[in-house]
Design an enzyme around this catalytic site. Structure first.
Site, PDB file in Angstrom:
ATOM      1  N   ASN A  98      -1.192 -19.973  13.099  1.00  0.00           N
ATOM      2  CA  ASN A  98      -1.474 -18.560  12.836  1.00  0.00           C
ATOM      3  C   ASN A  98      -2.841 -18.523  12.160  1.00  0.00           C
ATOM      4  O   ASN A  98      -2.959 -18.829  10.984  1.00  0.00           O
ATOM      5  CB  ASN A  98      -0.385 -17.983  11.920  1.00  0.00           C
ATOM      6  CG  ASN A  98      -0.713 -16.575  11.458  1.00  0.00           C
ATOM      7  OD1 ASN A  98      -1.556 -15.897  12.047  1.00  0.00           O
ATOM      8  ND2 ASN A  98      -0.053 -16.129  10.394  1.00  0.00           N
ATOM      9  N   LYS A 105      -4.739 -16.087  11.436  1.00  0.00           N
ATOM     10  CA  LYS A 105      -5.027 -14.944  10.550  1.00  0.00           C
ATOM     11  C   LYS A 105      -6.423 -14.397  10.868  1.00  0.00           C
ATOM     12  O   LYS A 105      -6.821 -14.405  12.018  1.00  0.00           O
ATOM     13  CB  LYS A 105      -4.862 -15.362   9.081  1.00  0.00           C
ATOM     14  CG  LYS A 105      -3.519 -16.067   8.855  1.00  0.00           C
ATOM     15  CD  LYS A 105      -3.152 -16.234   7.418  1.00  0.00           C
ATOM     16  CE  LYS A 105      -1.790 -16.909   7.325  1.00  0.00           C
ATOM     17  NZ  LYS A 105      -1.297 -17.008   5.958  1.00  0.00           N
ATOM     18  N   HIS A 146       4.720 -10.518   9.959  1.00  0.00           N
ATOM     19  CA  HIS A 146       4.224 -11.482   8.975  1.00  0.00           C
ATOM     20  C   HIS A 146       4.179 -10.824   7.592  1.00  0.00           C
ATOM     21  O   HIS A 146       3.904  -9.634   7.475  1.00  0.00           O
ATOM     22  CB  HIS A 146       2.833 -11.979   9.371  1.00  0.00           C
ATOM     23  CG  HIS A 146       2.381 -13.123   8.549  1.00  0.00           C
ATOM     24  ND1 HIS A 146       1.814 -12.954   7.302  1.00  0.00           N
ATOM     25  CD2 HIS A 146       2.452 -14.457   8.759  1.00  0.00           C
ATOM     26  CE1 HIS A 146       1.546 -14.144   6.801  1.00  0.00           C
ATOM     27  NE2 HIS A 146       1.923 -15.068   7.655  1.00  0.00           N
ATOM     28  N   GLU A 149       2.049 -10.823   5.347  1.00  0.00           N
ATOM     29  CA  GLU A 149       0.777 -10.147   5.030  1.00  0.00           C
ATOM     30  C   GLU A 149       0.748  -8.754   5.638  1.00  0.00           C
ATOM     31  O   GLU A 149       0.196  -7.824   5.052  1.00  0.00           O
ATOM     32  CB  GLU A 149      -0.401 -11.004   5.517  1.00  0.00           C
ATOM     33  CG  GLU A 149      -0.622 -12.203   4.604  1.00  0.00           C
ATOM     34  CD  GLU A 149      -1.141 -13.442   5.311  1.00  0.00           C
ATOM     35  OE1 GLU A 149      -1.688 -13.321   6.432  1.00  0.00           O
ATOM     36  OE2 GLU A 149      -0.988 -14.547   4.753  1.00  0.00           O
ATOM     37  N   GLU A 199       9.594 -17.710   6.398  1.00  0.00           N
ATOM     38  CA  GLU A 199       8.399 -17.943   5.592  1.00  0.00           C
ATOM     39  C   GLU A 199       8.597 -17.357   4.198  1.00  0.00           C
ATOM     40  O   GLU A 199       8.374 -16.165   3.981  1.00  0.00           O
ATOM     41  CB  GLU A 199       7.192 -17.262   6.245  1.00  0.00           C
ATOM     42  CG  GLU A 199       6.843 -17.815   7.612  1.00  0.00           C
ATOM     43  CD  GLU A 199       5.355 -17.682   7.904  1.00  0.00           C
ATOM     44  OE1 GLU A 199       4.753 -18.706   8.250  1.00  0.00           O
ATOM     45  OE2 GLU A 199       4.792 -16.592   7.748  1.00  0.00           O
ATOM     46  N   GLY A 224       0.198 -19.688   1.915  1.00  0.00           N
ATOM     47  CA  GLY A 224      -1.188 -19.758   1.458  1.00  0.00           C
ATOM     48  C   GLY A 224      -1.349 -20.162   0.003  1.00  0.00           C
ATOM     49  O   GLY A 224      -2.430 -20.079  -0.565  1.00  0.00           O
ATOM     50  N   SER A 268       2.581 -23.069   3.726  1.00  0.00           N
ATOM     51  CA  SER A 268       1.912 -24.286   3.251  1.00  0.00           C
ATOM     52  C   SER A 268       2.436 -25.559   3.923  1.00  0.00           C
ATOM     53  O   SER A 268       2.477 -26.630   3.303  1.00  0.00           O
ATOM     54  CB  SER A 268       1.999 -24.393   1.723  1.00  0.00           C
ATOM     55  OG  SER A 268       1.358 -23.277   1.122  1.00  0.00           O
TER      56      SER A 268
HETATM   57  P1  PGA Z   1      -0.009 -21.128   5.320  1.00  0.00           P
HETATM   58  O1  PGA Z   1       0.371 -19.801   6.151  1.00  0.00           O
HETATM   59  O2  PGA Z   1       0.375 -22.286   6.201  1.00  0.00           O
HETATM   60  O3  PGA Z   1      -1.520 -21.033   5.120  1.00  0.00           O
HETATM   61  O4  PGA Z   1       0.759 -21.079   4.069  1.00  0.00           O
HETATM   62  C1  PGA Z   1       1.553 -19.749   6.884  1.00  0.00           C
HETATM   63  C2  PGA Z   1       1.678 -18.403   7.523  1.00  0.00           C
HETATM   64  O5  PGA Z   1       1.268 -17.421   6.885  1.00  0.00           O
HETATM   65  O6  PGA Z   1       2.165 -18.269   8.645  1.00  0.00           O
END
Ligand code: PGA
Length: 255
Positions: free
Chosen positions: A13, A15, A98, A100, A170, A176, A216
């Site tokens: 992903n 982003k 997601h 976010e 998640e 993140g 992460s």
């Molecule tokens: P990350 O993001 O691996 O940077 O923690 C995962 C995601 O948001 O899908």
């Protein structure tokens, strides 16, 4: 992971990262590194990068996904992109709900459901994200929340359509942040998602549905996470922007 009944999917992903030319370069770097994967490999990229990504991935085992889709087929929705547009552009997967988008863009369990239905109708494979905040976890609501979000997202989704649905667990506190869920926490969270699917569709569908872990996941911790029974691959943010790291995760899921 249970390879007898379901397939592992490693999805990047990206982003809001990478321009179209950077997309071409990164996919060209990744292609040889993931060519012998024994799992599905997907890269979910910004809308503007889709054309470059589809072109660069041609003839390889990398499939392209989008990071969102609108739930209406067409109309006066400035700035939005429909499922049919994505399909025609060569997209096969789409991330929906997601955290976010839930946090910054007003996504709700209801709009997540509508987007999931629109994606399925158009023939896209939705990667539906669910996850608890740290506060919800500390209050002891993780199971309740994950089951609720999963069932809400799947309202009016048929058992037949579940063949094309991926759920990504998640935990919001792990995205993140560099704080990964432990292998057991990931397995437990994914297990709650699978239990919700079983309550709604029965054992067979629950056993066959791919449930990813995300938050992460990286080159160092991927092997432990995907070795867990309920963890069928991952949704990878930061580590999917580095070809070498991403390929190590793909290898871990191929074992
Ligand atoms: P990350 O993001 O691996 O940077 O923690 C995962 C995601 O948001 O899908």
């Amino acid at each position: 992971m249970n390879k007898q009944t379901r397939k592992a999917v490693i999805a990047g992903n990206w982003k809001m990262n990478k321009t179209p030319s950077e997309t071409t370069a990164l996919i060209n770097e990744m292609k040889p590194l993931v060519a012998d994967a024994d799992c599905d490999v997907v890269l979910c990229v910004p809308f503007i990068d889709i054309a470059a990504a589809v072109e660069a991935a041609k003839g390889s085992n990398i499939k392209i996904g989008a990071e969102n889709v609108h739930f209406k087929e067409s109309g006066a929705y400035t700035g939005e992109v429909s499922a049919a547009m994505l399909v025609e552009a060569g997209v096969e997967y789409v991330v929906i709900g997601h955290s976010e988008r839930r946090t910054y863009f007003g996504e709700t369990d209801q709009t997540v459901n509508l987007r999931t239905l629109a994606a399925l109708k158009a023939g896209l494979k939705p990667i539906v994200c669910v996850g608890e905040t740290l506060e919800q976890r500390e209050l002891g609501y993780t199971e309740t929340l994950l089951k609720f979000q999963t069932k809400m997202a799947l309202t009016n989704v048929s058992a037949e359509d579940m063949k094309n649905v991926i759920i990504a667990y998640e935990p919001v506190w792990a995205i993140g942040t560099g704080v990964t869920a432990t292998d057991d926490q990931a397995d437990e969270g994914n297990g709650f998602v699978r239990a919700a699917i079983e309550e709604k569709y029965g054992k067979d569908v629950a056993k066959a549905t791919t449930v990813q872990y995300g938050g992460s996941m990286n080159a160092k911790n991927a092997e432990g996470l995907v070795s867990k029974y309920n963890v069928d691959g991952g949704l990878i943010g930061g580590a999917s922007l580095k070809a070498e790291d991403f390929s190590i995760i793909v290898k871990a899921a191929s074992k």
